[in-house]
Design a protein around this motif. Structure first.
Motif, PDB file in Angstrom:
ATOM      1  N   GLU A  57       0.829  -1.205   0.000  1.00 45.52           N
ATOM      2  CA  GLU A  57       0.000   0.000   0.000  1.00 45.52           C
ATOM      3  C   GLU A  57       0.865   1.258   0.000  1.00 45.52           C
ATOM      4  O   GLU A  57       0.567   2.228  -0.705  1.00 45.52           O
ATOM      5  N   ARG A  58       1.956   1.238   0.767  1.00 48.22           N
ATOM      6  CA  ARG A  58       2.836   2.403   0.802  1.00 48.22           C
ATOM      7  C   ARG A  58       3.488   2.637  -0.556  1.00 48.22           C
ATOM      8  O   ARG A  58       3.626   3.777  -0.994  1.00 48.22           O
ATOM      9  N   TRP A  84      -5.418  -0.127  -4.432  1.00 48.86           N
ATOM     10  CA  TRP A  84      -6.462   0.723  -5.017  1.00 48.86           C
ATOM     11  C   TRP A  84      -6.203   2.169  -4.614  1.00 48.86           C
ATOM     12  O   TRP A  84      -6.045   2.478  -3.431  1.00 48.86           O
ATOM     13  N   ILE A  85      -6.180   3.046  -5.590  1.00 49.03           N
ATOM     14  CA  ILE A  85      -5.927   4.469  -5.364  1.00 49.03           C
ATOM     15  C   ILE A  85      -7.210   5.252  -5.640  1.00 49.03           C
ATOM     16  O   ILE A  85      -7.917   4.990  -6.623  1.00 49.03           O
ATOM     17  N   ARG A 105      -2.466   4.957 -13.391  1.00 42.77           N
ATOM     18  CA  ARG A 105      -2.769   3.580 -13.762  1.00 42.77           C
ATOM     19  C   ARG A 105      -1.577   2.918 -14.467  1.00 42.77           C
ATOM     20  O   ARG A 105      -1.324   1.737 -14.322  1.00 42.77           O
ATOM     21  N   GLN A 106      -0.826   3.709 -15.238  1.00 41.84           N
ATOM     22  CA  GLN A 106       0.293   3.167 -16.014  1.00 41.84           C
ATOM     23  C   GLN A 106       1.632   3.240 -15.274  1.00 41.84           C
ATOM     24  O   GLN A 106       2.620   2.649 -15.732  1.00 41.84           O
ATOM     25  N   ALA A 107       1.697   3.935 -14.143  1.00 39.96           N
ATOM     26  CA  ALA A 107       2.969   4.171 -13.458  1.00 39.96           C
ATOM     27  C   ALA A 107       3.565   2.868 -12.925  1.00 39.96           C
ATOM     28  O   ALA A 107       2.845   1.965 -12.495  1.00 39.96           O
ATOM     29  N   VAL A 122      -7.735   2.638 -10.112  1.00 41.47           N
ATOM     30  CA  VAL A 122      -7.766   4.061  -9.782  1.00 41.47           C
ATOM     31  C   VAL A 122      -9.206   4.538  -9.855  1.00 41.47           C
ATOM     32  O   VAL A 122      -9.858   4.400 -10.898  1.00 41.47           O
ATOM     33  N   SER A 123      -9.699   5.067  -8.758  1.00 41.92           N
ATOM     34  CA  SER A 123     -11.039   5.642  -8.717  1.00 41.92           C
ATOM     35  C   SER A 123     -10.932   7.159  -8.704  1.00 41.92           C
ATOM     36  O   SER A 123     -10.094   7.720  -7.999  1.00 41.92           O
ATOM     37  N   ALA A 124     -11.771   7.824  -9.504  1.00 42.42           N
ATOM     38  CA  ALA A 124     -11.765   9.280  -9.571  1.00 42.42           C
ATOM     39  C   ALA A 124     -13.013   9.816  -8.901  1.00 42.42           C
ATOM     40  O   ALA A 124     -14.134   9.523  -9.323  1.00 42.42           O
TER      41      ALA A 124
END
Length: 389
Positions: A57-58, A84-85, A105-107, A122-124
């Motif tokens: 998570e970190r 999940w971000i 998402r691509q990082a 990734v949730s916006a």
């Protein structure tokens, strides 16, 4: 006479090898040796299960935060739950928000097995952005099983991001981007993923419209998210009407949202006018304050009139010299940019067209070692936001 030889004694030694069969009364050495190794493995497993989730998570959070910093997206806030971000904040444009989502998402982050993507979702959760409209909040699981895309044209490169339903649709989009490319597009980069589902009826046509319209632009973005197609780009004035018609035609899948096409010649002319105004007379502030000097009211009137006549959105930039700490200068430059934004809104410029950004002392135009240079660095600049930026 007895001729027989005399008898002799020969000693014969018999060697008897005795074998004793034994019955095992316990474990052999190998199982005994494995016991401590098994215990060590269990200990490592327990440690990993208790520590690894927090570590993963970190890493995901640090990676997302680094992407935000590199993008200069001061408006974005990041939180993590495992891999999940969640992004929140008020992006200046829908495209800016979508670009940040796709970048996170691509990082990738370094691991002992090589670089890997630590973020799986990734949730916006965006609020009202610079356009004055609520941005899509893709937080439900089904939102991540629906096709979407963001195509970007910047410089000489077209980049394709998003999720296509199947390989056939993805390949058709890539082929369309490369086929009969205009001279100003030298390279097409595809980051498209596939969902492994059947394409919704009409979606391939929507995906191809994004490519065909963006190829007519010199820079910009074409996007499809929340079942809404949007185009924001810059093009020669002679092509704007045809591009408007193509982008606004009814869709077989989804609906047409914002179509904002900036004519290059008009934008250039307005930018020159704004630069002349602010070069001739600076917008000045009281020392250490975000209060605009009263003597600059007439300059603000002229600036508001020029901004009203200009197309598209405007970015108001605040800059300082390097006197004082970086944190103080950053905050002061932001407040001054927001003060100018408020003054232009009071003079009739639409709030949705104005975006205020503070850069502190990071972009000097003069020598901070001299008073004249520091005076040049304490400034307000206003730019037309180009779609490719």
């Amino acid at each position: 006479m007895n001729l027989e030889p005399p008898l002799s004694h020969v000693a014969v030694t018999k060697t008897v090898r005795r074998f004793r069969a034994t019955r095992g009364d316990g474990l052999s050495f190998i199982p005994f040796g494995l016991l401590p190794l098994t215990g060590l493995a269990l200990l490592l497993l327990i440690s990993w299960l208790s520590i690894a989730p927090g570590s993963v998570e970190r890493v995901a959070l640090r990676t997302a935060e680094q992407v935000v910093r590199e993008a200069g997206a001061d408006w974005a806030r990041v939180s993590a739950s495992g891999q999940w971000i969640t992004l929140s904040g008020n992006p200046p444009t829908p495209e800016a928000g979508q670009r940040l989502v796709n970048s996170i998402r691509q990082a990738k982050a370094p691991t002992w097995l090589g670089a890997a993507r630590p973020v799986t979702r990734v949730s916006a959760n965006f609020g009202t952005g610079g356009s004055g409209t609520a941005l899509s909040s893709a937080t439900s699981p089904t939102a991540f099983n629906t096709p979407e895309f963001l195509y970007r044209l910047s410089g000489t490169t077209m980049t394709l991001d998003g999720r296509m339903p199947d390989i056939a649709t993805r390949d058709a989009v890539i082929d369309a981007a490369n086929e009969n490319r205009p001279a100003h597009i030298e390279e097409v980069i595809s980051n498209l993923e596939t969902l492994g589902t059947s394409p919704p009826q009409g979606f391939p046509d929507t995906a191809l419209r994004g490519v065909s319209t963006l190829k007519l632009c010199t820079s910009g973005t074409a996007s499809f998210t929340g079942l809404t197609f949007a185009l924001r780009c810059e093009a020669p004035e002679s092509d704007v009407d045809a591009l408007q018609r193509a982008a606004n035609a009814p869709l077989a899948y989804g609906s047409v949202g914002e179509v904002d096409i900036l004519a290059t010649e008009i934008a250039d002319s307005c930018q020159e006018e704004l630069a002349r105004l602010l070069d001739a007379a600076h917008i000045e502030f009281e020392t250490g304050s975000d209060r605009i000097a009263r003597s600059k009211a007439a300059l603000l009137d002229l600036t508001a009139r020029a901004a009203t006549d200009c197309p598209g959105r405007l970015r108001i930039e605040g800059h300082t010299d390097d006197t004082g700490s970086a944190a103080i200068n950053d905050a002061l430059s932001q407040r001054r940019a927001e003060a100018v934004r408020a003054a232009l809104i009071q003079r009739g410029v639409s709030p949705s067209r104005l975006n205020a950004v503070g850069f502190g002392a990071n972009r000097p135009v003069g020598d901070n070692a001299t008073e004249e240079g520091r005076a040049l660095n304490r400034r307000i600049e206003i730019y037309i936001e180009r779609p490719g930026e």
